[in-house]
Design a protein around this motif. Structure first.
Motif, PDB file in Angstrom:
ATOM      1  N   UNK A 254       0.762  -1.220   0.031  1.00 24.34           N
ATOM      2  CA  UNK A 254       0.018   0.026   0.093  1.00 24.34           C
ATOM      3  C   UNK A 254       0.770   1.202   0.139  1.00 24.34           C
ATOM      4  N   UNK A 255       1.723   1.186   0.617  1.00 21.72           N
ATOM      5  CA  UNK A 255       2.996   2.211   0.859  1.00 21.72           C
ATOM      6  C   UNK A 255       3.468   2.489  -0.600  1.00 21.72           C
ATOM      7  N   UNK A 256       3.913   1.460  -0.951  1.00 21.12           N
ATOM      8  CA  UNK A 256       4.466   1.557  -2.405  1.00 21.12           C
ATOM      9  C   UNK A 256       3.483   2.304  -3.489  1.00 21.12           C
ATOM     10  N   UNK A 257       2.370   1.511  -3.448  1.00 24.53           N
ATOM     11  CA  UNK A 257       1.348   1.825  -4.380  1.00 24.53           C
ATOM     12  C   UNK A 257       1.144   3.584  -4.317  1.00 24.53           C
ATOM     13  N   UNK A 258       0.959   4.049  -3.107  1.00 21.21           N
ATOM     14  CA  UNK A 258       0.741   5.477  -3.026  1.00 21.21           C
ATOM     15  C   UNK A 258       1.931   6.286  -3.606  1.00 21.21           C
ATOM     16  N   UNK A 259       3.160   5.619  -3.539  1.00 26.21           N
ATOM     17  CA  UNK A 259       4.249   6.385  -4.148  1.00 26.21           C
ATOM     18  C   UNK A 259       4.160   6.287  -5.702  1.00 26.21           C
ATOM     19  N   UNK A 260       3.881   5.155  -6.306  1.00 25.21           N
ATOM     20  CA  UNK A 260       3.646   4.889  -7.510  1.00 25.21           C
ATOM     21  C   UNK A 260       2.849   5.972  -8.204  1.00 25.21           C
ATOM     22  N   UNK A 261       1.653   5.868  -7.688  1.00 29.54           N
ATOM     23  CA  UNK A 261       0.512   6.881  -8.022  1.00 29.54           C
ATOM     24  C   UNK A 261       0.882   8.156  -7.985  1.00 29.54           C
ATOM     25  N   UNK A 262       1.570   8.514  -7.195  1.00 29.18           N
ATOM     26  CA  UNK A 262       2.355  10.103  -7.167  1.00 29.18           C
ATOM     27  C   UNK A 262       3.324  10.312  -8.301  1.00 29.18           C
ATOM     28  N   UNK A 263       4.075   9.280  -8.532  1.00 27.25           N
ATOM     29  CA  UNK A 263       5.028   9.290  -9.505  1.00 27.25           C
ATOM     30  C   UNK A 263       4.518   9.382 -10.916  1.00 27.25           C
ATOM     31  N   UNK A 264       3.390   8.682 -11.107  1.00 23.31           N
ATOM     32  CA  UNK A 264       2.743   8.725 -12.376  1.00 23.31           C
ATOM     33  C   UNK A 264       1.608   9.610 -12.539  1.00 23.31           C
ATOM     34  N   UNK A 265       1.092  10.409 -11.532  1.00 20.52           N
ATOM     35  CA  UNK A 265      -0.008  10.938 -11.540  1.00 20.52           C
ATOM     36  C   UNK A 265      -1.228  10.271 -11.785  1.00 20.52           C
ATOM     37  N   UNK A 266      -1.205   8.911 -11.139  1.00 17.00           N
ATOM     38  CA  UNK A 266      -2.435   8.190 -11.319  1.00 17.00           C
ATOM     39  C   UNK A 266      -3.369   8.619 -10.367  1.00 17.00           C
ATOM     40  N   UNK A 267      -4.759   7.997 -10.769  1.00 15.44           N
ATOM     41  CA  UNK A 267      -5.989   7.964  -9.909  1.00 15.44           C
ATOM     42  C   UNK A 267      -6.099   6.926  -9.026  1.00 15.44           C
ATOM     43  N   UNK A 268      -5.872   6.792  -7.759  1.00 15.95           N
ATOM     44  CA  UNK A 268      -6.052   5.634  -6.855  1.00 15.95           C
ATOM     45  C   UNK A 268      -7.483   5.323  -6.960  1.00 15.95           C
ATOM     46  N   UNK A 269      -8.415   5.991  -7.300  1.00 16.75           N
ATOM     47  CA  UNK A 269      -9.648   5.406  -7.204  1.00 16.75           C
ATOM     48  C   UNK A 269     -10.237   4.549  -8.326  1.00 16.75           C
ATOM     49  N   UNK A 270      -9.294   4.544  -9.449  1.00 20.01           N
ATOM     50  CA  UNK A 270      -9.593   3.434 -10.552  1.00 20.01           C
ATOM     51  C   UNK A 270      -8.996   2.248 -10.473  1.00 20.01           C
TER      52      UNK A 270
END
Length: 554
Positions: A254-270
């Protein structure tokens, strides 16, 4: 490389006995054998040749495969009491009972086979095998030998074309078992696709029997079977070296997923929670072999993000994930995007190995689609091929035939209103002529008693098809294409493993000139007959014309 172990050979021979018993043939083989037996001709010495008339797939060559299976079939050829009981029920009631006694004692101890080496590049009209022995026996062998050579050579040649289309950089995975024409078709395809140039198979039985390297991870069903992180169990994983207590993999990811989303500008809700749960569950089971399929939902919005998060967690725990599989959509475009994200993760999180994770592409790929990969920008490292490889969709059969060329020492020839279906009579020696660079440029069919051609000396010959005007050629090297492989019931050449035969195929293809290897519009390789054999054909044709008047002459 060591020859196949006795245990492996026994398993393969047992497989041949089970899949290719003596009854796996056409009924007319038995009716002909009976007629020969009734006429007292069953023991007359006869010679048959096995060959094909056109190179497959519009290509310039084929690959001779299936020989070892043929030899193992011959070695175990015997009729059981159960076989004979069934034959009594399907042959006419007036069949002499003594014929079944004859069949019960039949084997291939008086059969001899001469052939090209398995794995050799071969061409249309060149006999692949010469089978000699008692007439009734070698007649009975026809259908089984054709069955063993036809598909093996076809799928091996198809695999070689896929390999040439793919180039040498990419690995190829055969994964056609579920689309093959039955279990035996799938098993044969897995074996001979590997021999033809593929690197891996998904077929576990092919790995067990033939030593083909196997590979596989997960299907979409595994991913879609999960819906919540609560289904992940166990949710902890120890470090690779086992020096620390088990780590909560879900929290770490979960911690890494937050960092990946920030890096790629992704929407966690999807992001699909069930997909992440599937990846985590698989990573716990196989932390050293983590390679999920990432397109069950959306590659860019969910699958790739979930993979990166789990893979980064594994790296942190000193494991090395393998990569991802793409199975739908524009594989080239998606692979470029996946590699871009891998590079970003590699640079941002200082993990050099992330840059080079493997990208596998699988999506009903054809030979044409394989060739297109080399024309488009892509980052695919491994290509999985199924349907178009194992079913040989461009050409469903090689069309091998088995024709009588001699009986009682007298040459025999089939005539036809279609000249393409005429045969070349007599027992033969076959020589391959090589140029100064070691490339084959002509295969020469000679009568067996003729002296062999000599390097550096001119030879007169006539092409088998096309313009049959006499030519004079001078080879720089000459090799013989006929080996004694089965003599009086015994295999007389060392048996090669599947891997060794694969090496022979690659060597044989490498020696072939590029003009014959073109996937489209290759040059036509010349197959010719010697002057003496050409004259024999003309003489038999003339005699046949005279024989047609026997009613008037008597």
């Amino acid at each position: 490389m060591a020859p196949p172990s006795s245990q492996a050979c026994a398993a393969v021979e047992r497989s041949i006995r089970e899949r290719v018993p003596p009854l796996l043939t056409d009924l007319y083989q038995f009716t002909m054998a009976y007629a020969y037996w009734r006429a007292g001709r069953h023991n007359e010495p006869a010679v048959f040749e096995l060959f094909f008339r056109d190179n497959p797939f519009g290509g310039g060559f084929s690959l001779f495969s299936g020989l070892l299976d043929c030899l193992l079939f011959l070695r175990s050829f015997r009729f059981s009491d159960e076989d004979l009981e069934y034959l009594r029920s399907v042959l006419p009631p007036a069949t002499d009972p003594a014929f079944f006694v004859f069949l019960r004692e039949l084997d291939c101890s008086n059969v001899t086979v001469r052939s090209a080496p398995e794995g050799t590049v071969v061409f249309a009209r060149v006999p692949l095998m010469e089978v000699s022995g008692p007439l009734a026996v070698v007649q009975l062998l026809e259908t089984s030998l054709l069955c063993l050579v036809n598909y093996a050579s076809l799928v091996c040649s198809n695999a070689a074309r896929f390999r040439m289309a793919a180039g040498s950089r990419r690995k190829l995975l055969e994964m056609g078992l579920r689309r093959a024409q039955g279990p035996d078709g799938g098993l044969t395809a897995s074996r001979y696709a590997y021999i033809g140039g593929f690197d891996l198979t998904s077929n576990v039985q092919a790995g067990f029997l033939f030593g083909v390297p196997v590979a596989g991870t997960m299907a979409h069903s595994y991913v879609t079977s999960f819906s919540s992180l609560e289904e992940v169990w166990p949710h902890t994983l120890m470090t690779a070296n086992g020096d620390h207590e088990s780590i909560d993999l879900i929290s770490l990811t979960k911690g890494w997923l937050r960092l990946v989303c920030e890096l790629l500008g992704a929407e966690p809700g999807k992001i699909r929670e069930g997909e992440l749960a599937a990846f985590l569950s698989y990573a716990v089971a196989y932390p050293h072999n983590f390679l999920p399929v990432i397109d069950s939902y959306s590659v860019s919005c969910s699958g790739l993000l979930n993979f990166c998060a789990v893979a980064l967690s594994l790296f942190e725990l000193d494991y090395r994930p393998l990569g991802v599989r793409l199975d739908s959509g524009d594989l080239c475009r998606q692979s470029v995007e996946v590699r871009r994200v891998f590079r970003l993760c590699s640079e941002r999180f200082s993990i050099p190995a992330f840059h080079s994770l493997t990208i596998v592409g699988t999506n009903n790929i054809s030979e044409h689609g394989m060739a297109e990969l080399n024309l488009k920008e892509n980052e695919i490292d491994v290509v999985g091929v199924g349907t178009h490889l194992v079913t040989c969709t461009r050409q469903p059969s090689l069309g091998c035939v088995y024709k009588l060329v001699e009986v009682r020492g007298s040459p025999r020839m089939k005539f036809s209103e279609d000249p393409e279906k005429s045969t070349v009579p007599g027992r033969k020696a076959i020589y391959r002529m090589l140029d100064t660079e070691g490339h084959p440029f002509l295969d020469l069919l000679c009568l067996r008693e003729e002296p062999a051609p000599t390097a550096g000396e001119a030879v007169k010959c006539h092409p088998v098809v096309g313009d049959q005007t006499c030519q004079s050629i001078t080879p720089s090297q000459v090799t013989c294409l006929r080996l004694d492989v089965y003599i009086k019931g015994q295999i007389s050449q060392p048996m090669c493993s599947t891997a060794e035969t694969r090496e022979k195929v690659q060597h044989s293809i490498q020696n072939l000139h590029p003009r014959y290897k073109r996937l489209e519009e290759p040059d036509t390789y010349t197959v010719a007959v010697s002057e003496k054999l050409h004259n024999l054909i003309a003489e038999i044709r003339k005699d046949s014309s005279n024989d047609s008047n026997f009613l008037l002459a008597n």
